[in-house]
Design a protein around this motif. Sequence first.
Motif, mmCIF file in Angstrom:
data_model
loop_
_atom_site.group_PDB
_atom_site.id
_atom_site.type_symbol
_atom_site.label_atom_id
_atom_site.label_comp_id
_atom_site.label_asym_id
_atom_site.label_seq_id
_atom_site.Cartn_x
_atom_site.Cartn_y
_atom_site.Cartn_z
ATOM 1 N N LYS A 262 0.926 -1.170 -0.193
ATOM 2 C CA LYS A 262 -0.178 -0.036 0.011
ATOM 3 C C LYS A 262 0.768 1.141 -0.082
ATOM 4 N N ASP A 267 -2.335 10.167 3.440
ATOM 5 C CA ASP A 267 -3.707 9.793 3.696
ATOM 6 C C ASP A 267 -4.553 10.753 4.421
ATOM 7 N N ASP A 285 1.609 6.516 5.435
ATOM 8 C CA ASP A 285 0.667 5.279 4.784
ATOM 9 C C ASP A 285 1.145 4.828 3.750
ATOM 10 N N GLU A 346 -9.215 4.054 1.966
ATOM 11 C CA GLU A 346 -8.847 3.978 0.626
ATOM 12 C C GLU A 346 -7.819 2.949 0.212
ATOM 13 N N THR A 371 -0.633 -0.236 5.913
ATOM 14 C CA THR A 371 -0.727 0.446 6.908
ATOM 15 C C THR A 371 -2.321 0.574 6.857
HETATM 16 ZN ZN ZN Z 1 -4.747 4.872 4.692
#
Ligand code: ZN
Length: 488
Positions: A262, A267, A285, A346, A371
């Motif tokens: 990710k 974020d 993030d 997201e 995360t």
């Molecule tokens: Zn996030």
Amino acid sequence: MQFSAKVLDISKQRTACSIISADVKNSLSHSGKSLDKLTGGMIGKILKRGDLGTKPGSTQLIDLIEGPSDRVLVVRAGKSSLTQAEFRKMAMNSATAVKKFKDAVSYLCELDVDGADKSWQAQQIALAAGLATYRFTQCQTDAKPYPLTKFAVHALERKQLKPIQAGIEVGAAQAVGSNVARELGDMPGNFCTPNYLASEARALAKKHTKLSTSVLDEKKMKALGMGAFLSVSKGSDQPPALIAMNYKGGKASDKPVVLVGKGITFDSGGISIKPGQSMDEMKYDMGGAASVFGVMNALLELQPAINVVGLVAAAENMPSGGASKPGDIVTSMSGKTIEILNTDAEGRLVLCDALTYAGKFKPRAVIDIATLTGACVIALGHHASGLYANNEKLAKELIKAGETTGDRAWQMPLWDEYQPSLDSNFADMQNIGGREAGSVTAACFLSRFTKDYNWAHMDIAGSAWKSGAAKGATGRPVPLLVEYLLGK
Ligand code: ZN
Ligand code: BES
Ligand code: MN
């Protein structure tokens, strides 16, 4: 850091600091005794004063005026049998204590550790030394790297040299990989953008023949139907990138392990905006993506005969007039439709398309690292990464790799009973479950896109960075992943 393994005579070995140990009864290890003799029993006398803590891993630094060592660091060992956790603590605390010197020699491999060999001990020592000397210096005018650049590990006998050397190599590579991940993690969001990550991946491939990089831009992702992924980046001025780093160490026919990170470079939560408190930490993030970069770097150091693909799902999650809104419905690359009830969930939206894409590599296994949820931090705190898998063998191997490296994961349930919380009245699924078991329902969401291969998901929301005074990226779970990939 330059590591070496040697059979050394402490009474002749020049160094800024010799690292020796004393057990609960203040009895010194083999080389410690030699050094004590050389100093006329001074070390023993100083220890008798009782300043060295009794807990394994406590340290005391003693300056020496005569002899080849400028200093000696005495580390407390446990009772006659040392546990692996105790030894790891000794390795970490001693590395922290000597990082301000330009070189050091560790005599800790003279000790015996329950259920561990010399190679394991050397690996912990090298990993600890590499981790201890990390410092983020890019943005501070006067910050300098720590002086420690040479670290020798002493072997009691010649026949221990080979295993110690082998352990050092792995531990050092795990540290290099972790520190690559930390550097990317600690970089602020205005520097570390999806484009920056893509350029780093390209630069890495330029330096190494066994690595190739390709980057899918927004246009290509659109053509592939990655509507979930693109719903996240559309509120940001930063274009998204799906980065693929392909390490080919094995035969062309060997199926790869695919890592999926990710990579939300910031974020904000999007329209479901986060509260201001600690929002800066959402630069982390992209910790999953950073760990993928870290693993690729470690593999390039070690050059194992395996194939590994590192995918990085990079995007920034921001609110704007173009951003996704709660209630919006998007179509993922798999064809499944998703109702976005919270734009702050997201990670799963970029990951579900990256996971579908991962299937194209005919993988032996896919491991995503993310995360992903604050709920995972509530469940496990900061010590364990959350682990989910649709294959028990894969789960066990990852847990074992975590135990070996001290970079531990704890398995969580992926039971069908949790799935209905993702039911939507308007789409095939919604992107959030209820208030309960948030880490589990996030994993359940991902599991709907990973049916075609062996898959594990690591929720590293609690383990990827530290908050408070020690704020900074940890580089986890690079040691675990490298250990798993080496298949030890
Ligand atoms: Zn996030
Ligand atoms: N990146 C966060 C998860 C996170 C939050 C990690 C805090 C570490 C610390 C993720 O994108 C997120 O915002 N998740 C939401 C999910 C919720 C909206 C279902 C969360 O955990 O609150
Ligand atoms: Mn979020």
